[in-house]
Design an enzyme around this catalytic site. Sequence first.
Site, PDB file in Angstrom:
ATOM      1  CG  HIS A   1      -4.246   0.014   6.498  1.00 32.37           C
ATOM      2  ND1 HIS A   1      -4.037   0.207   7.903  1.00 32.37           N
ATOM      3  CD2 HIS A   1      -2.960   0.553   6.114  1.00 32.37           C
ATOM      4  CE1 HIS A   1      -3.069   0.927   8.231  1.00 32.37           C
ATOM      5  NE2 HIS A   1      -2.172   0.975   6.985  1.00 32.37           N
TER       6      HIS A   1
ATOM      7  CG  ASP B   1       4.769   2.777   7.140  1.00 35.21           C
ATOM      8  OD1 ASP B   1       4.097   3.114   6.274  1.00 35.21           O
ATOM      9  OD2 ASP B   1       4.739   2.174   8.235  1.00 35.21           O
TER      10      ASP B   1
ATOM     11  CG  HIS C   1      -0.305   0.175   2.554  1.00 36.62           C
ATOM     12  ND1 HIS C   1       0.467  -0.828   3.037  1.00 36.62           N
ATOM     13  CD2 HIS C   1      -0.633   0.949   3.608  1.00 36.62           C
ATOM     14  CE1 HIS C   1       0.792  -0.418   4.074  1.00 36.62           C
ATOM     15  NE2 HIS C   1       0.025   0.661   4.622  1.00 36.62           N
TER      16      HIS C   1
ATOM     17  CG  ASP D   1       0.658  -1.352   7.498  1.00 43.59           C
ATOM     18  OD1 ASP D   1       1.390  -2.129   8.084  1.00 43.59           O
ATOM     19  OD2 ASP D   1       0.700  -0.086   7.712  1.00 43.59           O
TER      20      ASP D   1
ATOM     21  CG  HIS E   1      -0.105   4.375   4.872  1.00 45.80           C
ATOM     22  ND1 HIS E   1      -1.060   3.391   5.635  1.00 45.80           N
ATOM     23  CD2 HIS E   1      -0.888   5.314   4.669  1.00 45.80           C
ATOM     24  CE1 HIS E   1      -2.051   4.107   5.941  1.00 45.80           C
ATOM     25  NE2 HIS E   1      -1.725   5.339   4.974  1.00 45.80           N
TER      26      HIS E   1
END
Length: 320
Positions: A142, A66, A62, A212, A64
């Site tokens: 998420h 991180d 995904h 996540d 994000h």
Amino acid sequence: MSFELVVLGAASATPTSNSYTTSQLLKMREHYFLIDCGEGTQKQLRRSKTKFSRINNIFISHLHGDHFFGLVGLLSSFHLLGRTTPLTIYGPPKLKEIVLTQFRAAGTYTSYPISFKITQHKVPQVILETDAYTVVSFPLKHRIATTGFKFEEKLMKRGLNKARADELGIPVCDYHGIKNGKDWKSEEGTVISNKEITYDPPPPLSYAFASDTVYVPQTAQYVAGVNLLYHESTFCEDRVDRAKQTMHSTAKEAARVAKEANVQYLLLGHYSARYKNLNQFEIEAKEIFENSMRARELYAYKVSHHGIERKCLTEQAHEE
Ligand SMILES: [Zn+2]
Ligand SMILES: [Zn+2]
């Protein structure tokens, strides 16, 4: 047979002085798969002594930061190192635009072709398949569109029982047919069944990466029976509410998925920086699923039918 998972980063949100954000390298059937690519992934690849040129497929769960802020840097390094081999990147729809915008803004190009394969987060999907393995993406829940990935070896051909073949006087030129499942017929017309001159292939192994996500019962169905499951566990029980709020899992929830999916081993990761003692994740998960362990950065986890072996890849990474 075996596969090996190298944990490059196991922290969530931001890298710290001694931890990196999510990235893993899976070595399965001679192929190297990079799973997520947090900031500093290329540095961790170097520290783990991985040859960059072996990576031909990158999977991004995904968008994000991180999980992919290390990607453009890694792609640039591939170019600077003179790579010419094509690379395929699997990820959410906007990933291609993000990567290409950065390259365009810098007036740069890559010395190798990149194909982007879009993942979709609503249903499981086979995204890569060869004679040796299959890769499936599966939905997670998420804050933004997120998928996990399951890597499954395929059943190999039966192995030739050389000693038995010699005993029966089978000529070498007939080996190929036998390995492809044929019975053997002697000149006198005696038929020897294929099973008698071959070994059963080892059962295929599998690995699933659950990035996540909040706890959802469907995850267990998607990863059912895998030999090794990585499941994010950002928080321990003391922050259950925070886990729900941020749409993450606790160690116990990860363990619940492992138990419901009847997997062999569970690897925890994506730890919140609030925790100084990471052993707590393992302790809490073990209350539900005994074969739980916490991922350690720059450790390799080798999974075979005999179990799991953990090995530290660098002196500096050694921590107990
Ligand atoms: Zn994350
Ligand atoms: Zn996230």
